[in-house]
Design a protein around this motif. Sequence first.
Motif, PDB file in Angstrom:
ATOM      1  N   LEU A 151       0.811  -1.216   0.000  1.00 21.29           N
ATOM      2  CA  LEU A 151       0.000   0.000   0.000  1.00 21.29           C
ATOM      3  C   LEU A 151       0.845   1.267   0.000  1.00 21.29           C
ATOM      4  CD1 LEU A 151      -2.860  -0.931   2.528  1.00 21.29           C
ATOM      5  CD2 LEU A 151      -2.974  -0.801   0.028  1.00 21.29           C
ATOM      6  N   LEU A 152       1.931   1.295   0.772  1.00 26.85           N
ATOM      7  CA  LEU A 152       2.730   2.518   0.852  1.00 26.85           C
ATOM      8  C   LEU A 152       3.349   2.893  -0.493  1.00 26.85           C
ATOM      9  CD1 LEU A 152       3.801   4.818   2.520  1.00 26.85           C
ATOM     10  CD2 LEU A 152       5.729   3.376   3.227  1.00 26.85           C
ATOM     11  N   PRO A 153       4.019   1.992  -1.222  1.00 24.49           N
ATOM     12  CA  PRO A 153       4.542   2.389  -2.533  1.00 24.49           C
ATOM     13  C   PRO A 153       3.433   2.759  -3.523  1.00 24.49           C
ATOM     14  CG  PRO A 153       5.622   0.395  -1.763  1.00 24.49           C
ATOM     15  CD  PRO A 153       4.483   0.631  -0.850  1.00 24.49           C
ATOM     16  N   LEU A 154       2.294   2.055  -3.456  1.00 25.13           N
ATOM     17  CA  LEU A 154       1.214   2.341  -4.388  1.00 25.13           C
ATOM     18  C   LEU A 154       0.590   3.706  -4.111  1.00 25.13           C
ATOM     19  CD1 LEU A 154      -0.607   1.366  -6.677  1.00 25.13           C
ATOM     20  CD2 LEU A 154      -2.081   0.306  -4.954  1.00 25.13           C
ATOM     21  N   PHE A 155       0.160   3.926  -2.880  1.00 24.97           N
ATOM     22  CA  PHE A 155      -0.415   5.234  -2.540  1.00 24.97           C
ATOM     23  C   PHE A 155       0.627   6.348  -2.650  1.00 24.97           C
ATOM     24  CE2 PHE A 155      -3.868   3.239   0.376  1.00 24.97           C
ATOM     25  CZ  PHE A 155      -4.570   2.854  -0.758  1.00 24.97           C
ATOM     26  N   GLY A 156       1.881   6.019  -2.329  1.00 23.04           N
ATOM     27  CA  GLY A 156       2.938   7.024  -2.448  1.00 23.04           C
ATOM     28  C   GLY A 156       3.125   7.492  -3.874  1.00 23.04           C
ATOM     29  N   ALA A 157       3.035   6.574  -4.842  1.00 25.32           N
ATOM     30  CA  ALA A 157       3.168   6.953  -6.248  1.00 25.32           C
ATOM     31  C   ALA A 157       2.030   7.884  -6.668  1.00 25.32           C
ATOM     32  CB  ALA A 157       3.187   5.704  -7.130  1.00 25.32           C
ATOM     33  N   VAL A 158       0.812   7.574  -6.209  1.00 23.78           N
ATOM     34  CA  VAL A 158      -0.333   8.429  -6.546  1.00 23.78           C
ATOM     35  C   VAL A 158      -0.148   9.831  -5.968  1.00 23.78           C
ATOM     36  CG1 VAL A 158      -2.820   8.736  -6.263  1.00 23.78           C
ATOM     37  CG2 VAL A 158      -1.889   6.455  -6.738  1.00 23.78           C
ATOM     38  N   VAL A 159       0.255   9.905  -4.704  1.00 28.19           N
ATOM     39  CA  VAL A 159       0.448  11.207  -4.060  1.00 28.19           C
ATOM     40  C   VAL A 159       1.554  11.997  -4.750  1.00 28.19           C
ATOM     41  CG1 VAL A 159       1.214  12.306  -1.926  1.00 28.19           C
ATOM     42  CG2 VAL A 159      -0.466  10.460  -1.843  1.00 28.19           C
ATOM     43  N   LEU A 160       2.651  11.344  -5.096  1.00 28.63           N
ATOM     44  CA  LEU A 160       3.760  12.038  -5.764  1.00 28.63           C
ATOM     45  C   LEU A 160       3.346  12.569  -7.120  1.00 28.63           C
ATOM     46  CD1 LEU A 160       6.791   9.728  -4.862  1.00 28.63           C
ATOM     47  CD2 LEU A 160       6.277  11.993  -3.952  1.00 28.63           C
ATOM     48  N   VAL A 161       2.570  11.800  -7.859  1.00 27.63           N
ATOM     49  CA  VAL A 161       2.128  12.262  -9.189  1.00 27.63           C
ATOM     50  C   VAL A 161       1.207  13.477  -9.052  1.00 27.63           C
ATOM     51  CG1 VAL A 161       0.737  11.634 -11.192  1.00 27.63           C
ATOM     52  CG2 VAL A 161       2.438  10.037 -10.311  1.00 27.63           C
ATOM     53  N   ILE A 162       0.264  13.393  -8.117  1.00 28.70           N
ATOM     54  CA  ILE A 162      -0.660  14.529  -7.925  1.00 28.70           C
ATOM     55  C   ILE A 162       0.105  15.773  -7.471  1.00 28.70           C
ATOM     56  CG2 ILE A 162      -2.591  15.375  -6.564  1.00 28.70           C
ATOM     57  CD1 ILE A 162      -3.678  12.532  -6.499  1.00 28.70           C
ATOM     58  N   GLY A 163       0.980  15.608  -6.486  1.00 27.47           N
ATOM     59  CA  GLY A 163       1.741  16.758  -5.993  1.00 27.47           C
ATOM     60  C   GLY A 163       2.644  17.350  -7.059  1.00 27.47           C
ATOM     61  N   ALA A 164       3.298  16.490  -7.865  1.00 26.08           N
ATOM     62  CA  ALA A 164       4.169  17.003  -8.922  1.00 26.08           C
ATOM     63  C   ALA A 164       3.365  17.756  -9.982  1.00 26.08           C
ATOM     64  CB  ALA A 164       4.947  15.854  -9.560  1.00 26.08           C
ATOM     65  N   ALA A 165       2.157  17.253 -10.279  1.00 26.34           N
ATOM     66  CA  ALA A 165       1.316  17.953 -11.258  1.00 26.34           C
ATOM     67  C   ALA A 165       0.912  19.339 -10.749  1.00 26.34           C
ATOM     68  CB  ALA A 165       0.078  17.110 -11.572  1.00 26.34           C
TER      69      ALA A 165
END
Length: 405
Positions: A151-165
């Motif tokens: 869960l941490l790598p999966l949710f972390g990837a989503v959060v990083l993509v949203i924040g970077a956008a």
Amino acid sequence: MAEPISAPASGSRLRSGFLPQAAAVALTALFLPVTLANLLDQYDLDIAVATTLAVTQAAPLLLLARRPLWAWWIIFPADIAGALVLLGQPAHEYDVWPWPPAPLIAYLFLLLALALRRSRRVLVAVWLATGAASLILHLTRADRSNGSALLLPLFGAVVLVIGAAVRERRVAQRRLAEQETVSEAERARRTLLEERARIARELHDVVAHHMSVITVQADSAPYRLTGLSDEAREEFGTIAASARESLTEMRRLLVVLRGDGTEGERAPQPGIDRLQQLVEATVRAGLPAELSLAADLGDVPPAVDLSAYRIVQEALANVVRHAPGARTRVSVTSDGAHLTVLVVNGPSEQPVSPLETAGTGHGLVGMRERVRLTGGSLDTGPLPDGGFRVAARLPLPPAGPADAP
């Protein structure tokens, strides 16, 4: 290099300074007791160990507003240490390992802060380190791992993509605002240069006329005046030659000032004597205007004469453009030392939009340059009733003796 969470040009100091820090304090105040209670109640850790882990996993959230990468260097090893400490505790049915719920959610907020401030390369490195740690811990005790390692790598990837956008959008908005500022400044500078070049072309005709008169007088002096010595005739010839050379240089200067593919104006430059025709043409165009022209304005220099006409012309054009149908008064007076040009219009009497909503901006710029050229002063601004006022004071030369030629 770190990027600010919000562009300073588009947000206030409250938004860019106080609010992010307040959010970091609120997150710390929330996750510190929750993490401590989670470690004590669900995992039965010793109070000292649980307090140490809770402080190292939650207290660095205070750095999210300014130094999120520093917070990551503290929280990430602390979370790994917490996972290793939990291996020494007996497993319960509802235990979550290797990442307990409170540290996992706090870590996602940390990743969001990183995404809003750091570059893509840093974000990729952080995500790879997080994924590698989750994978190693899962392989170490696969029987104990129950889903948080994925869960941490999966949710972390989503959060990083949203924040970077969000970050890239803010950077793009900031750059666009900067470019618009530069473009506006360049447009104003280009307008000013165009106005100065146009004024210089107009003044060329005035100066060329005087130089031509000097040339003709110098050439004809030996024939008009009798008894001239040879030295005087030679002096007049030198004056005529210098005047012709000056005219040639002025023509070359005019070629430089004139834009490519444009031709010079063949009509003589207008002056105050043409104001009546200008106002009459404006009235025929539908603008109720009236002219008050002093009977004796005295000796008006050509530059002031031309500037006064152009100021009235630009002022009337602005009234037609921005306040169609407004009653307008044009007044030209003289007190002997200054020529006063006053153009006052009332509010628009037509309930319609202006004829031109996006002007070139040349009007007031041209007026200021013409007034500056003559050494006068310009006062422009709106009136309380919704109208507009343009007042220019142009200096006149001191009066000479009455019998001066």
